[in-house]
Design a protein around this motif. Structure first.
Motif, PDB file in Angstrom:
ATOM      1  N   TRP A 594       5.224 -25.821  13.755  1.00  0.00           N
ATOM      2  CA  TRP A 594       4.450 -24.997  14.695  1.00  0.00           C
ATOM      3  C   TRP A 594       3.087 -25.614  14.977  1.00  0.00           C
ATOM      4  N   TYR A 599       0.473 -24.535  18.114  1.00  0.00           N
ATOM      5  CA  TYR A 599       0.215 -23.128  17.823  1.00  0.00           C
ATOM      6  C   TYR A 599      -0.999 -23.011  16.905  1.00  0.00           C
ATOM      7  N   ALA A 654       2.795 -17.613  16.362  1.00  0.00           N
ATOM      8  CA  ALA A 654       4.072 -17.691  15.647  1.00  0.00           C
ATOM      9  C   ALA A 654       3.987 -16.891  14.359  1.00  0.00           C
TER      10      ALA A 654
END
Length: 742
Positions: A594, A599, A654
Motif C-alpha cells: 500500500w 497510500y 486502506a
C-alpha cells in the motif's frame, strides 16, 4: 474586472478555453498581490510588538493595552493570510452565468473556497458560503431563486453552471453541467489519497448536503447518513456557513462540537481552519457533562471510564431511566419544600395557601429546587411585610427580628448543602431496593452517570445559570442512549442542535440509538426543525460497499440502504494465516504494498485495546507506524493501529482488519454493527487477515430471502416521512424568506 465578467457572460453559450485561461491568470495575479500585502502586514505587526517590548515595562497598563491590541491584530492578519493562501493555491472551482430578472442583465460569477476582490472592491470570486452560491449547488439550469438575509428572495434564470479542475496554476479541464460534481468528477476526486480529498470537498458538495448545510442555525436538525455519506463534512461546513452568514448573531464560542472520542474530535476539527473557522470549542460527551457539573467535579479525585456492556447497563441509557431520575428528584423537592398553609402568628393572617405554593411550583418546572426556594421566600417575605405595615398589632424589636428571619428563609436558606454525587448514589440505592441489579459508582463514572449528575445539579442545586453554547453539533450521535439526550435537553435548554449519525453504526446496541424516533420527538418540535437523509456513500469503492452491506444483512434490524458512487477498485481480500507469525508477515507485506502505491493513511483495526496494543508491539518495526496512544493520537499520515471503537467517523486510504474470529465477533446485532464500522473505514482497499475460525458474519452467506427487502422498506419509509421537511425546496425557501424579512 466586473465588466470583463459580464462581457464573458454575454458571449453565451460559447466561452473559449483561451478566455478561461486568461481569466485564471488574472485572478491568480490579484490573489498573489493580496498575499504579498498580507505578509507585509504581518511583518509590520511583529515589528510593532518588538517596539512595544522595548518602550514599555511589562507592568505598564498603557503598554499592556497596546500589546493586547497588537497581538489581536497579528492573530487576525495570520488568519487572513491562511485564507489568502487558499485563494492563491486554487482561486475557484465553479462558475454560474445567469440572467438577473430584476436588472434584466446577464451576470457571471466565479465561486471559490474564499472570496477574492479586485482593486475596485468588486468581487472577482465569490465565497462558497455567499447566498447566491447556493444556486451552484442546489439549482438546475433555468428559473431558480436564492435568498439573502434581510433582503429577501431574488429570482434568476440560470444559464450556465461550469466546474473547473485547476492544478499548479494551470487550467487542466472544465465542463458545463446541470448538476454539481457529476459522478465522473467525483470519481476523480475520490480516487485521490485521503489527504488530497479533504481539499476538494467544497467543490463537490452535493445538493442534498448543501440543503442541510444552509439550514438556519435557529432550527434543530437530525441527519441519518450512511457510512461515507459526508455527515461530518456537512456538520463542519454548516458551522462555517453559519459563522459567515449569521456573524451578527453567532460567534465561534457559541458552538460546541461533541464527539465520542478524542481522535475523532482531532480529526473533524482539524478541517475547521480550512473552512475559515477558529475558536470552536470541542469536547467528548463526557467532558461536556463534566463541564455542566461545574464545582461539583473534582478532577483530582474522580475519573471517567467507558460504558460497560453488562445487561443492567442497558437500562441506564434509556428514557425510562431518565424518567425514574426525574421522578426521584421531584419526590425530593416535594419533601424539601413545605406546601402547607402559612399562617402568621399573633395576627392569624394566612400568608400563603397550599394551592398558591403548588401553583408556583407547577408553573416553573425549569427552575431548580433551590431557585424555587429563593423565589418562594421572596414572595412570602413580601406578603409578611405587607401585614407588618398594615396591621395595628405591634411587635417588639426582638419579635420583629425573629419574624424577619423566619419568613425570609421559611422555605430554606437557598444554599443546598447536599452533594450531587451522594444524591446520585442514593438514587441508585433506591433502584437497587426495587430489585434492579445495578452497581453504584464511587469515584469512577461513565457517560450515563455524568449525564445523571449534571441533571441533578441543574434540577436541584443551580441558582445562577451559566450561559453555555447556542448551537451544539453532535457527531456519531447514535452512540449515546436517550438518557444522554434527555439530560442534555434539560441542562442546555434554549440552544439548537445539529445531530449527525447512522443507526447502522450503533456499536452500543443495547444502549445507543437503534432508530431516531424518540430523539426526533424530543428535539424536532419547531416548524422548520428537520430530519435529513443522506443515502449516497462517497467513501468506499463499490466492492468495499457491497462487502460491508453483506455484513449488515446478517442482522435482524432495519437498515438504511447504501447508494455508492460508481467507483470500482480491488475486491476485498480475505486471507487466512497458519499462525500469528504468518499474519504478521502478511500484514507487513500488505502495508508495504500500500505504501508503494502511494497510500498515505493506513489503519490496522483490532477488536479492542488489548489486541491493538499486542498488534502494535508485533508490528513495531514497520516504517511510519504511529505509537499506540489512542486517546492522545492525532489523525494523520502513517499507520495507525486502533481498536474498532476509536475508528468511528474516521476514514483511511486502506484498512487492514485484524483477525475477526468467531470468538471476537460472534453473530449478534452489536458485533455485526461493530464489524460494519470497521469495514467501512477504507476509501480504496480493504484486507481481512485471520487465523483459526473466521467470524460467520463474514464467512457465511446470507440467505437470499433475507436480502434486506423487508428491512429496507420499513426503515426507508420512516426516513422518507421524517426527511420531507429537509428535501422540500419550497419549505427551505420559505424559511429563508422569513429569515430574510427579519
Amino acid at each position: 474586472m466586473a465588466e470583463k465578467m459580464e462581457k464573458d457572460a454575454a458571449e453565451l453559450p460559447g466561452i473559449s478555453r483561451e478566455a478561461e485561461e486568461h481569466q485564471l491568470a488574472y485572478v491568480i495575479g490579484v490573489a498573489q498581490q493580496h498575499l504579498v500585502q498580507a505578509r507585509k502586514a504581518i511583518r509590520e505587526a511583529n515589528e510593532d510588538l518588538a517596539d512595544l517590548m522595548e518602550v514599555y515595562d511589562a507592568k505598564d497598563k498603557e503598554g499592556l493595552t497596546l500589546w493586547n491590541n497588537a497581538t489581536a491584530r497579528l492573530k487576525e492578519y495570520k488568519q487572513n493570510m491562511v485564507r489568502l493562501e487558499k485563494a492563491r493555491k486554487k482561486p475557484y472551482f465553479g462558475r454560474i452565468d445567469f440572467l438577473a430578472e430584476e436588472k434584466q442583465q446577464k451576470e457571471a460569477y466565479y465561486i471559490g473556497r474564499v472570496g477574492i476582490s479586485g482593486d475596485d472592491a468588486q468581487p472577482l470570486v465569490l465565497d462558497w458560503r455567499a447566498p447566491i452560491a447556493s444556486v451552484y449547488y442546489e439549482s438546475g439550469l433555468g428559473p431558480c431563486s436564492y435568498t439573502v438575509l434581510s433582503e429577501g428572495t431574488h429570482t434568476i434564470d440560470l444559464e450556465r453552471k461550469r466546474t473547473y479542475e485547476i492544478e499548479n496554476d494551470r487550467l487542466k479541464d472544465y465542463f458545463d453541467s446541470d448538476v454539481v460534481a457529476n459522478d465522473e468528477l467525483l470519481t476523480k476526486y475520490l480516487a485521490k489519497s485521503k489527504k488530497n480529498v479533504l481539499g476538494e470537498i467544497i467543490a463537490t458538495i452535493q445538493k442534498e448536503q448543501n440543503l442541510l448545510i444552509r439550514r438556519s442555525p435557529r432550527t434543530n436538525l437530525i441527519v441519518q447518513g450512511v457510512a461515507g455519506s459526508g455527515k461530518t463534512t456537512v456538520a463542519m461546513h454548516r458551522i462555517s456557513y453559519i459563522l459567515y452568514n449569521y456573524k451578527e448573531d453567532f460567534r465561534p464560542e457559541d458552538f460546541y462540537i461533541i464527539g465520542s472520542n478524542k481522535i475523532l474530535l482531532n480529526y473533524i476539527t482539524g478541517v475547521l481552519p480550512e473552512l475559515d473557522v477558529y475558536g470552536i470549542r470541542q469536547m467528548t460527551m463526557e467532558e461536556l457533562f463534566i463541564r455542566l457539573l461545574y464545582e461539583e467535579w473534582n478532577g483530582k479525585i474522580y475519573r471517567v471510564h467507558p460504558v460497560s456492556q453488562e445487561a443492567w447497563q442497558e437500562q441506564k441509557g434509556s428514557t425510562a431511566w431518565f424518567e425514574k431520575l426525574e421522578a426521584y428528584c421531584q419526590a425530593y423537592e416535594n419533601q424539601e419544600i413545605p406546601q402547607e398553609a402559612i399562617v402568621m402568628e399573633k395576627t392569624g393572617v394566612r400568608l400563603m395557601r397550599p394551592a398558591m405554593i403548588r401553583e408556583y411550583l407547577r408553573d416553573n418546572p425549569l427552575l431548580s429546587m433551590e431557585s424555587k426556594i429563593l423565589m418562594l421566600n421572596k414572595m412570602l417575605y413580601a406578603r409578611y411585610e405587607n401585614v407588618i405595615t398594615g396591621k395595628v398589632i405591634s411587635f417588639t424589636e426582638k419579635e420583629r427580628k425573629k419574624l424577619d428571619k423566619k419568613y425570609s428563609t421559611y422555605f430554606g436558606n437557598g444554599k443546598w448543602n447536599g452533594s450531587v454525587r451522594t444524591f446520585y448514589q442514593d438514587f441508585l440505592r433506591a433502584q437497587q431496593q426495587e430489585g434492579i441489579p445495578i452497581e453504584i459508582p464511587d469515584t469512577s463514572f461513565d457517560v450515563y452517570d455524568l449525564a445523571a449528575m449534571a441533571y441533578i445539579y441543574k434540577r436541584i442545586k443551580e441558582t445562577d445559570p451559566v450561559r453555555e453554547a447556542s448551537h451544539v453539533v453532535i457527531d456519531e450521535a447514535q452512540d449515546f442512549g436517550m438518557m444522554v439526550y434527555r439530560c442534555l435537553h434539560y441542562c442546555m435548554r434554549g440552544c439548537t442542535y445539529t445531530v449527525m449519525g447512522d443507526t447502522s453504526q450503533n456499536i452500543h446496541f443495547g444502549q445507543g440509538l437503534n432508530d431516531w424516533e424518540e430523539l426526533r420527538r424530543l428535539i424536532l418540535r419547531g416548524t422548520y426543525d428537520a430530519f435529513g437523509l443522506l443515502r449516497k456513500s462517497y467513501r468506499n469503492t463499490v466492492e468495499i460497499s457491497e462487502f460491508a452491506t453483506e455484513i449488515l444483512r446478517h442482522g435482524d434490524f432495519p437498515i438504511y440502504p447504501v447508494e455508492p458512487i460508481i467507483r470500482h477498485g480491488k475486491q476485498v481480500k480475505v486471507q487466512a494465516s497458519a499462525d500469528t507469525v504468518a499474519m504478521k508477515d502478511a500484514a507487513a507485506n500488505q502495508i508495504q504494498e500500500w505504501q508503494k502505491n502511494g497510500y498515505e493513511t493506513i489503519a490496522v483495526i483490532c477488536r479492542d485495546e488489548t489486541e491493538a496494543k499486542e498488534v502494535s508491539d508485533l508490528l513495531q518495526d514497520t516504517p511510519n507506524l504511529m505509537s499506540y496512544t489512542p486517546e492522545r493520537s492525532q489523525f494523520g499520515e502513517g499507520i495507525m493501529i486502533l481498536p474498532v471503537v476509536y475508528t468511528k467517523g474516521l476514514e483511511f486510504d486502506a484498512v487492514l482488519l485484524w483477525n475477526p474470529t468467531k470468538e471476537q465477533y460472534p453473530q449478534d446485532n452489536g458485533h455485526i454493527k461493530l464489524l460494519y464500522v470497521a469495514a467501512t473505514r477504507a476509501l480504496h482497499e480493504l484486507t481481512v487477515l485471520y487465523q483459526d475460525s473466521l467470524t460467520d458474519i463474514i464467512g457465511t452467506e446470507v440467505p437470499k430471502e433475507k436480502h434486506m427487502q423487508e428491512f429496507q422498506t420499513e426503515s426507508l419509509q420512516k426516513a422518507k416521512e421524517y426527511a420531507k421537511p429537509v428535501h422540500t425546496q419550497k419549505e427551505i425557501e420559505q424559511q429563508r424568506r422569513e429569515e430574510g424579512d427579519r
